[in-house]
Design an enzyme around this catalytic site. Sequence first.
Site, PDB file in Angstrom:
ATOM      1  N   GLU A  76       0.819  -1.218   0.000  1.00 35.81           N
ATOM      2  CA  GLU A  76       0.000   0.000   0.000  1.00 35.81           C
ATOM      3  C   GLU A  76       0.857   1.275   0.000  1.00 35.81           C
ATOM      4  O   GLU A  76       0.548   2.226  -0.689  1.00 35.81           O
ATOM      5  CB  GLU A  76      -0.923  -0.026   1.236  1.00 35.81           C
ATOM      6  CG  GLU A  76      -1.975   1.060   1.249  1.00 35.81           C
ATOM      7  CD  GLU A  76      -3.049   0.890   0.158  1.00 35.81           C
ATOM      8  OE1 GLU A  76      -3.093  -0.178  -0.469  1.00 35.81           O
ATOM      9  OE2 GLU A  76      -3.800   1.849  -0.070  1.00 35.81           O
ATOM     10  N   ASP A  77       1.927   1.273   0.766  1.00 37.37           N
ATOM     11  CA  ASP A  77       2.628   2.536   1.018  1.00 37.37           C
ATOM     12  C   ASP A  77       4.014   2.671   0.391  1.00 37.37           C
ATOM     13  O   ASP A  77       4.664   3.704   0.552  1.00 37.37           O
ATOM     14  CB  ASP A  77       2.769   2.774   2.536  1.00 37.37           C
ATOM     15  CG  ASP A  77       1.421   3.007   3.186  1.00 37.37           C
ATOM     16  OD1 ASP A  77       0.497   3.399   2.458  1.00 37.37           O
ATOM     17  OD2 ASP A  77       1.289   2.781   4.393  1.00 37.37           O
TER      18      ASP A  77
END
Length: 744
Positions: A76-77
């Site tokens: 996700e990051d």
Amino acid sequence: MMRQYELVDRVTDYAPHANEDLLNRAYVFATQKHGDQKRASGDPYFSHPIEVAGILTDLRLDTASIATALLHDTIEDTDTDYEEIESLFGEEIAKLVDGVTKLSRLELSSEGSAHAENFRKLLLATAEDIRILLVKLADRLHNMRTLYFIPSEAKRRRIAEETLDIYAPLAGRIGMQNFREELEDLSFSHINPQARDLIKDRLASLQKNSGTQLDDISYTFYNLLAEHDIRAHVVGRQKSPFSIWRKMQSKSISLEQLSDIFGYRIIVENEDDCYRALGVLHRQYNYVQGRYKDYISTPKLNGYRSLHTTIIGPDNKRVEVQIRDKQMESVAENGIAAHWWYKDLGDGHIGELFDTTPASPDMETIEPFQWLRDMVAQIRRGGTAEEFLENTKLELFNDQVFCFTPKGRLISLPHGATALDFAYAVHTQIGNSCVGARINGRKLPLRTTLNNGDEIEIIRADDAAPRETWLHQVKTGKAKSAIRHYLREGEAATYAGLGKRMVYNSFESEGETCNPTLLERALGVMDFDNLESLYAAIGRGDVSATNVLQAVLPEHKIQKSDKRRGLAGAVRSLIGRGKGEDIQGDPSSVVLPVGAGRYGSAIRFAPDHFPLPQDKIVGITTAGAGLIVYPASSPALDEYSDTPERWVQMRWDMDNISRERLFQGRLLVSVINRTGSLSAITQTFADFGANIANLSITQRNDDFCDLIIDIEVRDVPHVSKLIDVLKGSSVISSIERITSPQQE
Ligand code: MN
């Protein structure tokens, strides 16, 4: 922040054979990927996944779960993706990390708590592997522990409410009371700090008064049980501020009125001792009717086992007592995770009573789904009335699938729903214009049944339209009624367009000029509200165009039938009867809608006729049955020579017929009767991308074999090329295309 070796040590403490290399690599990968990203606290971002992994070592989870915790925010990051995780850490961990990522995307898109119950079900259902849920809960716990670093009060509040609505009950559902209580308390401190402080103060002063009493009662119980040879550990326990507050809210009572702020937990050596201890207490004290519960013989669905009772205690106060053995205690505190620890241990194999270290089974042999299987088995057996509610809730989400839009919006659908249902659930417009779906990145048909957690992207096209067959491919009422509505509307519009054309044609063939003002005169006489509905009635065949003409021009004389026959002939020659001038470009002809014949009542193809796109076609209006389309060359048209007003020139909507759409054509083929003839022909069909829909032999002798072959082709040029090639084949003596039934 926990050092790399500390984390690995914590895992090898309870799982000596754990894959240390894997843990080390995951640790390093996470710190490198998160690089110099920072958290709201100013700490390096990678401290977060490491803390989450640390929380999970308290639960003694397997190496894959710990590695997943370390990697849980990388997809996700950071710039990493599923493939990279898979290539470095294997499929199992990649799937787990992907699962956590999906849950985190849900979090981003959830607004408010209106859908809390749905959302909890979704999380349970989506986390195909229960370890995904455990990592997610630990992730949330760490975020809650550090929530006060977030500057925006509104944001803190939203996260705390979400935790209270969704994650705390979820932890409770899978039996993790420790997680639940901490999540509740942390949320409470952000949502209503004043109430929490107030209750804590009151509890502190109550404790001051009854503090010794708590110990006294514990001691009394301990001695009483020892007299009966029962070794027990007795804990006096105060309820959490949040659970007290919730009780005060739901019962609208004050703190003083609450009877069960304190409770006692008696932990004994084994199951037998639980019942023996209960007997001792019930003989010594009066107990409150209706408060005794045996969760040992009938465990809760989450695996919780214990005896509950309320007695009138040593100083005549009601006292809640829970009695259980050490294994049950561990399950009560840690839920699902504890089930794993004890999986391979028989009863009575719990080790030293007050040794707090659970035995460590070989992590490799653990079956993570055992708990879920137990739960399903229990639902099938049917629990007590008490568990009914919980059961129905579970069944509720067993009946549903939860899917996402590419932006992470949650769509809940009944079990068995298809991508088409999904499209309509997102928006009716999307349903009406969809042509395909990409499910988890793969292009699949709209009728594909969806699974929990699927991400669906609907592919749309401007010229797409619902078809009648869709009605059999959807499960939801919403999709069904939207499709029906569209088909009805589409039909009405088709009828109206048709009717308008027919009435203008009719005026023209009678040598009159038609215009809307003139036609409006017919509305009152024939009882129609507007021209559209009049046109539709004509198109449907409910009203004849000639009658309309007579209504608006009463003095007009309808021409004699021989002249009329001449008019039909004129229409026919205009159309060209299969040859001659091309009417494709003639703007006065009616466009045959792309959807004709599909949902079919407005416009259908004549039975046993096989017109293909680019064939010249004609429509005959029929009372109540709309328009029947014939190849212009059909002998069947002779029957309508007397009624020119029923004829409608038509042309194919060549611009909008997709290349994929196939139409049925018919060929009459005479084949030389020789081994391998048929396979030679069918191979040619296949080479041309023409499907054989049907094949029948009409005549056969020693030399020849006559076949009727129904084929699916795109249009006239397609079939013409095919015929040209077949004509050159040595096994075919003749080949002919048929568009109408043969006249005898
Ligand atoms: Mn996280």
